[in-house]
Design a protein around this motif. Sequence first.
Motif, short mmCIF file in Angstrom:
data_model
loop_
_atom_site.label_atom_id
_atom_site.label_comp_id
_atom_site.label_asym_id
_atom_site.label_seq_id
_atom_site.Cartn_x
_atom_site.Cartn_y
_atom_site.Cartn_z
N SER A 14 -10.27 0.76 -5.64
CA SER A 14 -9.61 1.12 -6.90
C SER A 14 -10.60 1.41 -8.00
N GLU A 15 -11.68 0.61 -8.09
CA GLU A 15 -12.66 0.81 -9.16
C GLU A 15 -13.49 2.06 -8.95
N TYR A 16 -13.90 2.33 -7.70
CA TYR A 16 -14.64 3.57 -7.45
C TYR A 16 -13.76 4.78 -7.73
N ALA A 17 -12.48 4.69 -7.37
CA ALA A 17 -11.56 5.80 -7.63
C ALA A 17 -11.37 5.99 -9.13
N ALA A 18 -11.27 4.89 -9.88
CA ALA A 18 -11.11 4.98 -11.33
C ALA A 18 -12.36 5.57 -11.97
N TRP A 19 -13.53 5.16 -11.49
CA TRP A 19 -14.79 5.73 -11.99
C TRP A 19 -14.84 7.24 -11.72
N ALA A 20 -14.48 7.63 -10.49
CA ALA A 20 -14.50 9.05 -10.13
C ALA A 20 -13.51 9.85 -10.98
N ALA A 21 -12.33 9.29 -11.21
CA ALA A 21 -11.33 9.97 -12.04
C ALA A 21 -11.86 10.16 -13.46
N GLN A 22 -12.55 9.17 -13.97
CA GLN A 22 -13.14 9.27 -15.32
C GLN A 22 -14.20 10.36 -15.36
N SER A 60 -6.63 12.54 -13.16
CA SER A 60 -5.64 11.47 -13.09
C SER A 60 -5.89 10.63 -11.85
N LEU A 61 -5.79 9.32 -11.98
CA LEU A 61 -5.94 8.42 -10.85
C LEU A 61 -4.57 8.11 -10.26
N VAL A 62 -4.47 8.24 -8.94
CA VAL A 62 -3.23 7.94 -8.23
C VAL A 62 -3.54 6.93 -7.13
N LEU A 63 -2.87 5.79 -7.16
CA LEU A 63 -3.02 4.77 -6.13
C LEU A 63 -1.92 4.96 -5.09
N LEU A 64 -2.31 5.02 -3.83
CA LEU A 64 -1.38 5.27 -2.73
C LEU A 64 -1.41 4.12 -1.74
N ASN A 65 -0.25 3.55 -1.46
CA ASN A 65 -0.13 2.55 -0.40
C ASN A 65 0.78 3.10 0.70
N VAL A 66 0.24 3.15 1.91
CA VAL A 66 1.00 3.68 3.04
C VAL A 66 1.48 2.51 3.90
N MET A 67 2.78 2.39 4.01
CA MET A 67 3.38 1.33 4.81
C MET A 67 3.53 1.79 6.25
N HIS A 68 3.28 0.89 7.16
CA HIS A 68 3.50 1.19 8.58
C HIS A 68 4.99 1.42 8.82
N LYS A 69 5.31 2.49 9.52
CA LYS A 69 6.71 2.78 9.83
C LYS A 69 7.13 1.98 11.06
N PRO A 70 8.01 0.99 10.88
CA PRO A 70 8.38 0.13 12.01
C PRO A 70 9.26 0.85 13.02
N GLU A 71 9.07 0.52 14.27
CA GLU A 71 9.93 1.03 15.33
C GLU A 71 11.16 0.14 15.43
N VAL A 95 -10.29 8.63 -1.93
CA VAL A 95 -11.14 7.45 -1.89
C VAL A 95 -10.50 6.42 -0.97
N LEU A 96 -11.26 5.94 0.00
CA LEU A 96 -10.78 4.94 0.95
C LEU A 96 -11.87 3.89 1.18
N GLY A 97 -11.46 2.72 1.66
CA GLY A 97 -12.41 1.70 2.08
C GLY A 97 -12.86 1.97 3.51
N ARG A 98 -14.07 1.56 3.83
CA ARG A 98 -14.56 1.76 5.20
C ARG A 98 -13.85 0.86 6.20
N ARG A 99 -13.34 -0.25 5.70
CA ARG A 99 -12.58 -1.14 6.57
C ARG A 99 -11.26 -1.46 5.90
#
Length: 284
Positions: free
Chosen positions: A19-27, A32-43, A124-128
Amino acid sequence: MSTNVLAGIDGSKHTACVSEYAAWAAQQLSASLVLLNVMHKPEPTLLYNMSAAASLSAQDKIHAELADLDKKRAELAKAQSQVILEQASQHVQQAGYPAPRTISREGRLTEVLEQYDDYADLVVLGRRGNNEDDSPDRLGGHVEHVIRTTDKPLLLTDGEFKAPERVMIAFDGSETTRKCVEYIARSPLFKGLECHVVMVAGPSEEKQAQLEAARQLLEDNGHQATAALLQGEVKKNLLAYQDRQNMDMMVMGAYGHSRIRLWLLGSITNLMLQESHKPMLILR
């Protein structure tokens, strides 16, 4: 046309850094900074009647209860997603950045990111991720797939946030790495930062000329630029230079498409992702 930085977060301990690296990059990009959370689609839970003698009423009752559980899991997943996004948004604002937009989606990360190809200028993503162990030389299962499928600049974070001051470009004279230099030279993302162009190759006038042209392009666009031509093993020399010069971020070209190029570039990219432990910007 608006500019957007899209940060994929999952609620793991890496979320604050992303989040902080993305906010720095947006600045830096006036985006505009957009935070995205992807939920696993349950079967859905399925229950088959394997015997004509089995009680249909009993099976129907169990099926109805399982359907209720599936519905409850989906509701809890949505609620958890909102909590993740709200906490990350608050963290960004407490760090002094404007309030970001937040998006919650269901599905696979790579498929969701593809939907934002025309929307995001930087991802922007985390490596893990949330389900990855803490081994420093392990990548999240999503990383390689995203690198191979997205055409967007991809910033992969690691560790704790540190506002970059010195950036290292791994350069080999190829079209991909020349594009990396052009991007860095002209993008406001690294405006005002010290840039080092580093090539590992046998000494030759051609290589030196390529390196000098890259350095000159950066300097012409207002960067304090340094060029270095090193000899020996690529990975070892890049890592040693990164540590010796105290680089804050590395820029590399993404995987190639041909088998030979995949072996030449892809293997080095993977090795550096696994072993550099610095944020890395991947460009096509």
